[in-house]
Design a protein around this motif. Sequence first.
Motif, PDB file in Angstrom:
ATOM      1  N   THR A   9      31.077  -8.115  -7.960  1.00  0.00           N
ATOM      2  CA  THR A   9      30.894  -7.955  -9.396  1.00  0.00           C
ATOM      3  C   THR A   9      32.005  -8.700 -10.115  1.00  0.00           C
ATOM      4  O   THR A   9      33.130  -8.797  -9.622  1.00  0.00           O
ATOM      5  N   VAL A  10      31.665  -9.228 -11.293  1.00  0.00           N
ATOM      6  CA  VAL A  10      32.635  -9.871 -12.182  1.00  0.00           C
ATOM      7  C   VAL A  10      32.577  -9.116 -13.502  1.00  0.00           C
ATOM      8  O   VAL A  10      31.548  -9.111 -14.180  1.00  0.00           O
ATOM      9  N   GLN A  11      33.681  -8.457 -13.850  1.00  0.00           N
ATOM     10  CA  GLN A  11      33.717  -7.626 -15.051  1.00  0.00           C
ATOM     11  C   GLN A  11      34.691  -8.200 -16.067  1.00  0.00           C
ATOM     12  O   GLN A  11      35.824  -8.543 -15.734  1.00  0.00           O
ATOM     13  N   GLU A  12      34.239  -8.309 -17.326  1.00  0.00           N
ATOM     14  CA  GLU A  12      35.103  -8.825 -18.381  1.00  0.00           C
ATOM     15  C   GLU A  12      35.778  -7.667 -19.112  1.00  0.00           C
ATOM     16  O   GLU A  12      35.451  -6.491 -18.886  1.00  0.00           O
ATOM     17  N   PRO A  13      36.775  -7.962 -19.987  1.00  0.00           N
ATOM     18  CA  PRO A  13      37.587  -6.887 -20.569  1.00  0.00           C
ATOM     19  C   PRO A  13      36.795  -5.824 -21.327  1.00  0.00           C
ATOM     20  O   PRO A  13      37.203  -4.669 -21.365  1.00  0.00           O
ATOM     21  N   GLY A  14      35.666  -6.188 -21.903  1.00  0.00           N
ATOM     22  CA  GLY A  14      34.879  -5.221 -22.655  1.00  0.00           C
ATOM     23  C   GLY A  14      34.031  -4.306 -21.785  1.00  0.00           C
ATOM     24  O   GLY A  14      33.336  -3.431 -22.292  1.00  0.00           O
ATOM     25  N   GLY A  15      34.099  -4.513 -20.455  1.00  0.00           N
ATOM     26  CA  GLY A  15      33.333  -3.677 -19.543  1.00  0.00           C
ATOM     27  C   GLY A  15      31.979  -4.242 -19.179  1.00  0.00           C
ATOM     28  O   GLY A  15      31.210  -3.605 -18.454  1.00  0.00           O
ATOM     29  N   TRP A  16      31.650  -5.437 -19.655  1.00  0.00           N
ATOM     30  CA  TRP A  16      30.371  -6.053 -19.326  1.00  0.00           C
ATOM     31  C   TRP A  16      30.482  -6.822 -18.010  1.00  0.00           C
ATOM     32  O   TRP A  16      31.574  -7.201 -17.588  1.00  0.00           O
TER      33      TRP A  16
END
Length: 374
Positions: A159-166
């Motif tokens: 998984t690749v998660q960005e700072p906003g949780g997406w």
Amino acid sequence: TKTFTFDNQQPDSIISTPTAGGYYSLVKPLNAIKGGASDNASGVKFVEVRIKRGSSPPYWDGDNWVLVSTFTLTTGTTSWSYTDLPQWADGEGYTINSRATDNVDMVEVSISTVTFTYDTSKPTSTVTMPVSGGKYASMDELSGTAEDGTSGVDFVEITVQEPGGWYWNGSTWTASVQWLLADYNKVTEVWTYNSSSVPWLNNKTYTIKSKAKDKASNEETIYGEASFTCDKDYPSSAITTPGSGDNRSSLTTISGTSSDNQGVSGVKIAIQVNPDNDPSPPAEPQGWFNGNDFTGGTPKYFSAQASDGYFGGTSENWQINVSTWGFKTNNKYLIRAKATDISNHEQSSPSERTFTYDKDKPQSVVTSPANSSI
């Protein structure tokens, strides 16, 4: 009149479950041994199975493990099953044999055989690129390792998660968790994922997780994980000593400042004599300091030291000892300084400063009154 059938052919049996060379576990259970049997003449009377393990005692008699080779009766004939199974042990390999007997009591000689392994241990994986806590200008490929000691890794997902949780789904960001299939090399036990299409944003921190699944369907529950910060900014540096246009009779240390929003990893300087290429004496021929003298044709950079002993902060003072560099009087020098940040960005345009080295003492004369005048 009476008829009878003459049967001198052996019956035949096959094992359909477990699959040959298969792997089984709690999530992929083996609750029954199954198969089929046939006989071209008198028909199948019954089928037996033998279960053998690698450890001793090796044979299953339907209730216990015993030393003597033992076949036990199944249920059914042309389609049969056996459910009086032992408790399978993690990491153990098993051999299953089946043999059929027909209605004239001819026993199959070429018995069927399959082997399988029971595996309840979960695989493990790690994320090796990015290095957790690292800062990178780009991230075109994610990678890591995955291993399983028994059945072997079947596949790896990330998984690749960005700072906003997406989460990245391969083409865009989405609110739900997205597991993406990685490429896995079973020889090197390394997984990779092409992340060149991910729109990494400057000064944002991303989290990568990896999850392996083995051939017995055991799935990793404690994931591999690493976070990194995208850093696309370039560092800067400035020279504070010597001052701009200074005339110096001595110079032992050149010093300055540097900064980067993610952290400075180092500063280097280069020095050129006669930057204006003045042909008149006492100017030296134009050249860069090469470690010995000022005859270098191109800039050679030398590493400065952080004033506090180590680089890494977002604002770092630096200095370098130049007491042995051999500055010559009545010569002009150009200093260039450039910083490098933690993401290995190098300052695009070096900072510059010139100074003149002058060790000659001034002279004065008295013009009035004239010498020895009255």
